[in-house]
Motif scaffolding. Structure first.
Motif, PDB file in Angstrom:
ATOM      1  N   LYS A   4      29.587  28.552  82.848  1.00  0.00           N
ATOM      2  CA  LYS A   4      29.782  28.666  81.403  1.00  0.00           C
ATOM      3  C   LYS A   4      29.014  27.540  80.736  1.00  0.00           C
ATOM      4  CE  LYS A   4      33.020  29.193  77.778  1.00  0.00           C
ATOM      5  NZ  LYS A   4      34.230  29.642  77.285  1.00  0.00           N
ATOM      6  N   ASN A   5      28.252  27.866  79.722  1.00  0.00           N
ATOM      7  CA  ASN A   5      27.433  26.871  79.029  1.00  0.00           C
ATOM      8  C   ASN A   5      28.220  26.265  77.870  1.00  0.00           C
ATOM      9  OD1 ASN A   5      25.224  25.316  78.363  1.00  0.00           O
ATOM     10  ND2 ASN A   5      23.844  27.025  78.060  1.00  0.00           N
ATOM     11  N   ILE A   6      27.605  25.356  77.178  1.00  0.00           N
ATOM     12  CA  ILE A   6      28.183  24.747  75.984  1.00  0.00           C
ATOM     13  C   ILE A   6      28.360  25.829  74.922  1.00  0.00           C
ATOM     14  CG2 ILE A   6      27.682  23.166  74.086  1.00  0.00           C
ATOM     15  CD1 ILE A   6      26.292  21.367  76.034  1.00  0.00           C
ATOM     16  N   SER A   7      29.404  25.687  74.137  1.00  0.00           N
ATOM     17  CA  SER A   7      29.597  26.576  72.996  1.00  0.00           C
ATOM     18  C   SER A   7      29.910  25.706  71.776  1.00  0.00           C
ATOM     19  CB  SER A   7      30.722  27.572  73.259  1.00  0.00           C
ATOM     20  OG  SER A   7      31.929  26.892  73.491  1.00  0.00           O
ATOM     21  N   TYR A   8      29.855  26.299  70.622  1.00  0.00           N
ATOM     22  CA  TYR A   8      30.168  25.552  69.401  1.00  0.00           C
ATOM     23  C   TYR A   8      31.079  26.403  68.530  1.00  0.00           C
ATOM     24  CZ  TYR A   8      26.856  28.448  66.854  1.00  0.00           C
ATOM     25  OH  TYR A   8      26.218  29.510  66.296  1.00  0.00           O
ATOM     26  N   GLU A   9      31.773  25.718  67.641  1.00  0.00           N
ATOM     27  CA  GLU A   9      32.700  26.399  66.754  1.00  0.00           C
ATOM     28  C   GLU A   9      32.809  25.588  65.469  1.00  0.00           C
ATOM     29  OE1 GLU A   9      37.518  27.014  66.835  1.00  0.00           O
ATOM     30  OE2 GLU A   9      36.421  26.979  68.719  1.00  0.00           O
ATOM     31  N   ARG A  10      32.784  26.259  64.350  1.00  0.00           N
ATOM     32  CA  ARG A  10      32.952  25.571  63.069  1.00  0.00           C
ATOM     33  C   ARG A  10      34.442  25.528  62.728  1.00  0.00           C
ATOM     34  NH1 ARG A  10      30.324  26.825  57.137  1.00  0.00           N
ATOM     35  NH2 ARG A  10      31.306  25.036  56.170  1.00  0.00           N
ATOM     36  N   THR A  11      34.921  24.328  62.460  1.00  0.00           N
ATOM     37  CA  THR A  11      36.316  24.150  62.063  1.00  0.00           C
ATOM     38  C   THR A  11      36.347  23.502  60.692  1.00  0.00           C
ATOM     39  OG1 THR A  11      36.506  21.946  63.048  1.00  0.00           O
ATOM     40  CG2 THR A  11      36.982  23.821  64.490  1.00  0.00           C
ATOM     41  N   ASP A  12      37.549  23.334  60.151  1.00  0.00           N
ATOM     42  CA  ASP A  12      37.649  22.686  58.837  1.00  0.00           C
ATOM     43  C   ASP A  12      37.369  21.190  58.917  1.00  0.00           C
ATOM     44  OD1 ASP A  12      39.913  22.362  60.339  1.00  0.00           O
ATOM     45  OD2 ASP A  12      41.311  22.514  58.657  1.00  0.00           O
ATOM     46  N   LYS A  13      37.411  20.607  60.124  1.00  0.00           N
ATOM     47  CA  LYS A  13      37.097  19.189  60.305  1.00  0.00           C
ATOM     48  C   LYS A  13      35.620  18.946  60.551  1.00  0.00           C
ATOM     49  CE  LYS A  13      41.591  17.963  62.118  1.00  0.00           C
ATOM     50  NZ  LYS A  13      42.318  17.391  63.246  1.00  0.00           N
ATOM     51  N   GLY A  14      34.890  19.976  60.957  1.00  0.00           N
ATOM     52  CA  GLY A  14      33.466  19.821  61.237  1.00  0.00           C
ATOM     53  C   GLY A  14      33.006  20.794  62.303  1.00  0.00           C
ATOM     54  N   LEU A  15      31.939  20.427  62.982  1.00  0.00           N
ATOM     55  CA  LEU A  15      31.356  21.262  64.030  1.00  0.00           C
ATOM     56  C   LEU A  15      31.872  20.773  65.380  1.00  0.00           C
ATOM     57  CD1 LEU A  15      29.291  23.545  64.606  1.00  0.00           C
ATOM     58  CD2 LEU A  15      27.614  21.743  64.958  1.00  0.00           C
ATOM     59  N   ILE A  58      31.616  20.931  69.311  1.00  0.00           N
ATOM     60  CA  ILE A  58      30.751  21.290  70.438  1.00  0.00           C
ATOM     61  C   ILE A  58      31.605  21.184  71.698  1.00  0.00           C
ATOM     62  CG2 ILE A  58      28.682  20.694  71.726  1.00  0.00           C
ATOM     63  CD1 ILE A  58      27.564  19.546  69.100  1.00  0.00           C
ATOM     64  N   VAL A  59      31.823  22.343  72.335  1.00  0.00           N
ATOM     65  CA  VAL A  59      32.738  22.425  73.475  1.00  0.00           C
ATOM     66  C   VAL A  59      31.930  22.490  74.764  1.00  0.00           C
ATOM     67  CG1 VAL A  59      34.613  23.737  74.524  1.00  0.00           C
ATOM     68  CG2 VAL A  59      34.374  23.675  72.037  1.00  0.00           C
ATOM     69  N   PHE A  60      32.241  21.574  75.682  1.00  0.00           N
ATOM     70  CA  PHE A  60      31.572  21.531  76.985  1.00  0.00           C
ATOM     71  C   PHE A  60      32.325  22.418  77.968  1.00  0.00           C
ATOM     72  CE2 PHE A  60      29.957  17.877  74.812  1.00  0.00           C
ATOM     73  CZ  PHE A  60      28.647  17.795  75.240  1.00  0.00           C
ATOM     74  N   PRO A  61      31.664  22.842  79.045  1.00  0.00           N
ATOM     75  CA  PRO A  61      32.332  23.712  80.015  1.00  0.00           C
ATOM     76  C   PRO A  61      33.619  23.079  80.557  1.00  0.00           C
ATOM     77  CG  PRO A  61      29.990  23.600  80.472  1.00  0.00           C
ATOM     78  CD  PRO A  61      30.271  22.601  79.402  1.00  0.00           C
ATOM     79  N   LYS A  62      34.650  23.894  80.701  1.00  0.00           N
ATOM     80  CA  LYS A  62      35.963  23.386  81.131  1.00  0.00           C
ATOM     81  C   LYS A  62      36.033  23.113  82.631  1.00  0.00           C
ATOM     82  CE  LYS A  62      38.459  25.752  77.441  1.00  0.00           C
ATOM     83  NZ  LYS A  62      38.462  24.822  76.446  1.00  0.00           N
ATOM     84  N   ASN A  63      35.129  23.694  83.404  1.00  0.00           N
ATOM     85  CA  ASN A  63      35.217  23.539  84.862  1.00  0.00           C
ATOM     86  C   ASN A  63      34.523  22.277  85.377  1.00  0.00           C
ATOM     87  OD1 ASN A  63      32.668  24.423  84.280  1.00  0.00           O
ATOM     88  ND2 ASN A  63      32.556  25.897  85.945  1.00  0.00           N
ATOM     89  N   ILE A  64      34.094  21.398  84.491  1.00  0.00           N
ATOM     90  CA  ILE A  64      33.475  20.138  84.919  1.00  0.00           C
ATOM     91  C   ILE A  64      34.267  18.960  84.344  1.00  0.00           C
ATOM     92  CG2 ILE A  64      31.176  21.141  85.154  1.00  0.00           C
ATOM     93  CD1 ILE A  64      30.402  19.909  82.535  1.00  0.00           C
ATOM     94  N   ASP A  65      34.136  17.807  84.976  1.00  0.00           N
ATOM     95  CA  ASP A  65      34.837  16.599  84.544  1.00  0.00           C
ATOM     96  C   ASP A  65      34.102  16.004  83.333  1.00  0.00           C
ATOM     97  OD1 ASP A  65      36.341  14.335  84.296  1.00  0.00           O
ATOM     98  OD2 ASP A  65      35.610  13.391  86.140  1.00  0.00           O
ATOM     99  N   PHE A  66      34.686  16.142  82.160  1.00  0.00           N
ATOM    100  CA  PHE A  66      34.024  15.727  80.916  1.00  0.00           C
ATOM    101  C   PHE A  66      33.780  14.229  80.851  1.00  0.00           C
ATOM    102  CE2 PHE A  66      38.547  15.910  79.977  1.00  0.00           C
ATOM    103  CZ  PHE A  66      38.779  14.679  79.406  1.00  0.00           C
ATOM    104  N   SER A  67      34.517  13.425  81.612  1.00  0.00           N
ATOM    105  CA  SER A  67      34.318  11.975  81.560  1.00  0.00           C
ATOM    106  C   SER A  67      33.005  11.549  82.216  1.00  0.00           C
ATOM    107  CB  SER A  67      35.499  11.257  82.221  1.00  0.00           C
ATOM    108  OG  SER A  67      35.562  11.599  83.592  1.00  0.00           O
ATOM    109  N   LYS A  68      32.391  12.429  83.006  1.00  0.00           N
ATOM    110  CA  LYS A  68      31.119  12.118  83.667  1.00  0.00           C
ATOM    111  C   LYS A  68      29.913  12.647  82.891  1.00  0.00           C
ATOM    112  CE  LYS A  68      33.109  12.121  88.271  1.00  0.00           C
ATOM    113  NZ  LYS A  68      33.080  12.746  89.600  1.00  0.00           N
ATOM    114  N   ILE A  69      30.141  13.194  81.721  1.00  0.00           N
ATOM    115  CA  ILE A  69      29.050  13.736  80.895  1.00  0.00           C
ATOM    116  C   ILE A  69      28.468  12.620  80.036  1.00  0.00           C
ATOM    117  CG2 ILE A  69      28.480  15.329  79.032  1.00  0.00           C
ATOM    118  CD1 ILE A  69      30.656  17.178  80.069  1.00  0.00           C
ATOM    119  N   SER A  70      27.149  12.559  79.999  1.00  0.00           N
ATOM    120  CA  SER A  70      26.461  11.611  79.113  1.00  0.00           C
ATOM    121  C   SER A  70      25.271  12.333  78.494  1.00  0.00           C
ATOM    122  CB  SER A  70      26.000  10.381  79.885  1.00  0.00           C
ATOM    123  OG  SER A  70      25.083  10.759  80.879  1.00  0.00           O
ATOM    124  N   GLY A  71      24.718  11.744  77.459  1.00  0.00           N
ATOM    125  CA  GLY A  71      23.548  12.339  76.822  1.00  0.00           C
ATOM    126  C   GLY A  71      23.531  12.140  75.318  1.00  0.00           C
TER     127      GLY A  71
END
Length: 148
Positions: free
Chosen positions: A64-75, A77-90
């Protein structure tokens, strides 16, 4: 006074040239029509484009790739759930084609599996999103054109 065909042709040429000159002057003077290149260093970026293609292919191979969603707080950007988000950089780069003063770059630092770009940083209209991220020494790239 009678206008012959020669005078008519000359008047038509003068009218056409006047219209073209008005059009050129309007485009050069009016700030509304001021559009810059996509990037200042176009040729250097063109040389590194194969790296972007490789990163895009890596991202396509994810479950599953990155997805995005517009909310009332802003944009959001949702990262794939099957990976450890704490190891993501960029980086996340948001490019506004109509006004380069609105462009901005944000470093990815996650405490949750998503990144929120605040609504106050985004103006309504077209945006190009480029998420250049890394996970377990593997490089990924996500590009999208959105209307915010």
């Amino acid at each position: 006074m009678k206008i012959n065909w020669g005078t008519g042709i000359v008047l038509a040429f003068i009218g056409f040239i006047s219209f073209i000159m008005y059009f050129i002057i309007t485009l050069n003077v009016n700030d509304k029509y001021n559009h810059d290149l996509v990037t200042e260093d176009y040729y250097a970026e063109e040389l590194s484009y194969q790296n972007d293609i490789d990163k895009l292919n890596n991202a396509k191979n994810l479950d599953k790739n990155i997805s995005y969603e517009r909310t009332d707080k802003g944009l959001l950007i949702v990262f794939p759930k099957n990976i450890d988000f704490s190891k993501i950089s960029g980086n996340v780069f948001l490019y506004r084609p109509s006004n380069k003063q609105l462009d901005f770059d944000t470093t990815i630092s996650l405490s949750k599996p998503y990144l929120l770009i605040p609504d106050k940083r985004l103006v309504g209209g077209r945006w190009n999103i480029k998420v250049d991220w890394q996970y377990n020494n593997e490089l990924y790239l996500y590009k999208e054109i959105i209307n915010y």
